[in-house]
Design an enzyme around this catalytic site. Sequence first.
Site, PDB file in Angstrom:
ATOM      1  N   ASP A  86       0.926  -1.136  -0.039  1.00 52.02           N
ATOM      2  CA  ASP A  86      -0.192   0.067  -0.058  1.00 52.02           C
ATOM      3  C   ASP A  86       0.888   1.193  -0.089  1.00 52.02           C
ATOM      4  OD1 ASP A  86       1.033  -0.246   2.848  1.00 52.02           O
ATOM      5  OD2 ASP A  86      -0.992  -0.632   3.430  1.00 52.02           O
ATOM      6  N   HIS A 122      -7.676  -4.017   9.796  1.00 46.22           N
ATOM      7  CA  HIS A 122      -7.233  -3.738   8.353  1.00 46.22           C
ATOM      8  C   HIS A 122      -6.037  -4.791   8.096  1.00 46.22           C
ATOM      9  CE1 HIS A 122      -4.680   0.062   9.093  1.00 46.22           C
ATOM     10  NE2 HIS A 122      -4.122  -1.035   9.074  1.00 46.22           N
ATOM     11  N   GLU A 155      -9.919  -1.398   4.860  1.00 49.09           N
ATOM     12  CA  GLU A 155     -10.494  -1.147   6.102  1.00 49.09           C
ATOM     13  C   GLU A 155     -11.793  -1.885   6.288  1.00 49.09           C
ATOM     14  OE1 GLU A 155      -8.925   0.498   8.310  1.00 49.09           O
ATOM     15  OE2 GLU A 155      -8.340   2.599   7.360  1.00 49.09           O
ATOM     16  N   ASN A 204      -7.948  -2.006  14.179  1.00 46.90           N
ATOM     17  CA  ASN A 204      -9.351  -2.270  13.833  1.00 46.90           C
ATOM     18  C   ASN A 204      -9.463  -3.255  12.615  1.00 46.90           C
ATOM     19  OD1 ASN A 204      -8.102  -1.434  11.122  1.00 46.90           O
ATOM     20  ND2 ASN A 204      -9.513   0.295  10.781  1.00 46.90           N
TER      21      ASN A 204
END
Length: 249
Positions: free
Chosen positions: A66, A137, A142, A135
């Site tokens: 990413d 990811h 996400e 979270n």
Amino acid sequence: MYKIFETVDEVSRYTAQRLLDTILAKPEAVLGLATGGTMEPVYAQLVGMLEQSAVDLSRLTTFNLDEYIGLSASHAQSYRYYMGQHLFDRLSLPRESVHLPDGNAEDVDAACRAYSTAIQAAGGLDLQLLGIGSNGHIGFNEPHTDFSCRTHVIALSEQTRRDNGRFFSDQSEVPTHALTLGIQDILEAEEIMLVATGSKKAAIMAELYHGGVDEALPASALKQHHNVTIVMDSQAAALLPRQEEGGAA
Ligand code: PGA
């Protein structure tokens, strides 16, 4: 399979050794690489191991997971800069073998399509290295990202922007968007290693361990893959059942 070690140092040595073993077994391997605080000691270990073993890296190919949108390559928080600092500038890896999503592409959608296609053209990923967000990811996929997505643009969640704010001098400087490999691209890797260290990952690792496959928890997509190793230190594994420690699941 879950591998749990006491310390970050042991986690990093184990992960770096697995990367090295992949390169030794297949010098033309295609590696999927990750960034983040978790990977810094992994890359430090890998650089040390490679220095000692004089491994030929000339046929290796890498694709990063990413990149933020809108940071220049020379920005200290861009993932291109991170990879140079922690790995690429310290190895004799041909520059044309190294790939990162282009967070400054004029046509980002075309750049996304080209990125997934380039991975396939290289023969697919032999080993994908992953961290995990607090979270859940993976890459910057996400919660509630469609599992069938390939490389795409994503709006970063507030949680991710807060978590990553620690690397920026001011929270307002954290980019709002990024490019990320999709879950589908990740699941097509031959082998996947997810690394989680520190107490801030304990809650999400317990959720991942106990839960099913659910788009609300992107890392749960890995439960559909046949060859995944989840490597943790004792802090990240603190809320897992005790029998997992040191063992396989
Ligand atoms: P971290 O990031 O290694 O900095 O915790 C992991 C991630 O967000 O994937």
